[in-house]
Design a protein around this motif. Structure first.
Motif, mmCIF file in Angstrom:
data_model
loop_
_atom_site.group_PDB
_atom_site.id
_atom_site.type_symbol
_atom_site.label_atom_id
_atom_site.label_comp_id
_atom_site.label_asym_id
_atom_site.label_seq_id
_atom_site.Cartn_x
_atom_site.Cartn_y
_atom_site.Cartn_z
ATOM 1 N N ASP A 72 -6.305 -11.132 8.358
ATOM 2 C CA ASP A 72 -6.738 -10.008 7.531
ATOM 3 C C ASP A 72 -5.939 -8.749 7.852
ATOM 4 O OD1 ASP A 72 -8.025 -9.955 10.046
ATOM 5 O OD2 ASP A 72 -9.635 -8.687 9.261
ATOM 6 N N ALA B 61 -2.454 -9.163 6.317
ATOM 7 C CA ALA B 61 -2.484 -8.932 4.868
ATOM 8 C C ALA B 61 -2.515 -7.441 4.567
ATOM 9 C CB ALA B 61 -3.689 -9.630 4.251
ATOM 10 N N TYR B 62 -3.321 -6.706 5.313
ATOM 11 C CA TYR B 62 -3.389 -5.254 5.103
ATOM 12 C C TYR B 62 -2.035 -4.605 5.379
ATOM 13 C CZ TYR B 62 -4.372 -0.348 5.831
ATOM 14 O OH TYR B 62 -4.317 1.016 5.766
ATOM 15 N N GLN C 204 0.924 -5.910 5.337
ATOM 16 C CA GLN C 204 1.916 -6.303 4.338
ATOM 17 C C GLN C 204 1.716 -5.540 3.036
ATOM 18 O OE1 GLN C 204 1.356 -10.542 4.383
ATOM 19 N NE2 GLN C 204 2.942 -10.848 5.946
ATOM 20 N N SER C 205 0.499 -5.094 2.770
ATOM 21 C CA SER C 205 0.244 -4.349 1.531
ATOM 22 C C SER C 205 0.646 -2.879 1.653
ATOM 23 C CB SER C 205 -1.231 -4.448 1.152
ATOM 24 O OG SER C 205 -2.030 -3.651 2.028
ATOM 25 N N GLN C 206 0.909 -2.442 2.853
ATOM 26 C CA GLN C 206 1.289 -1.050 3.075
ATOM 27 C C GLN C 206 2.780 -0.868 2.816
ATOM 28 O OE1 GLN C 206 -1.145 1.398 3.943
ATOM 29 N NE2 GLN C 206 -2.250 -0.409 3.260
ATOM 30 N N GLY C 207 3.144 0.289 2.330
ATOM 31 C CA GLY C 207 4.556 0.566 2.102
ATOM 32 C C GLY C 207 5.324 0.649 3.407
ATOM 33 N N ALA D 57 4.476 -0.418 7.213
ATOM 34 C CA ALA D 57 3.548 -1.010 8.181
ATOM 35 C C ALA D 57 3.594 -0.271 9.514
ATOM 36 C CB ALA D 57 3.865 -2.487 8.380
#
Length: 82
Positions: free
Chosen positions: A12, A15-16, A18-21, A23
């Motif tokens: 989890d 995933a978070y 990876q969704s950030q511009g 990391a």
């Protein structure tokens, strides 16, 4: 200075991130939230440095800074009409 690290995180969290511009910025922000004393120390050092800078200014620099602030305030309060 920056250091490159390789870490393992739960799915989890991965995933978070990876969704950030950016990391690295997300991890840095999260770690700094759990290290408030270190953050306060950095802020205190920065404030002390700025205070030292202000104390070392010459009277001419103080006058020039004051004139700049007053001119900026005049523009902000009255518009940019000359």
């Amino acid at each position: 200075m920056t250091v490159k690290l390789s870490i393992s995180v739960p799915d989890d969290v991965a995933a978070y991130l990876q969704s950030q511009g950016n990391a690295s910025a997300a991890v840095t922000a999260a770690v700094r939230r759990v290290l408030p004393e270190a953050r306060r120390t950095r802020q205190r050092e920065a404030a002390q440095g700025f205070g030292k800078h202000l104390r070392e200014r010459t009277p001419q620099q103080v006058d020039a800074d004051t004139a700049l602030v007053e001119a900026s305030n005049d523009i902000a309060l009255r518009g940019s009409e000359w």
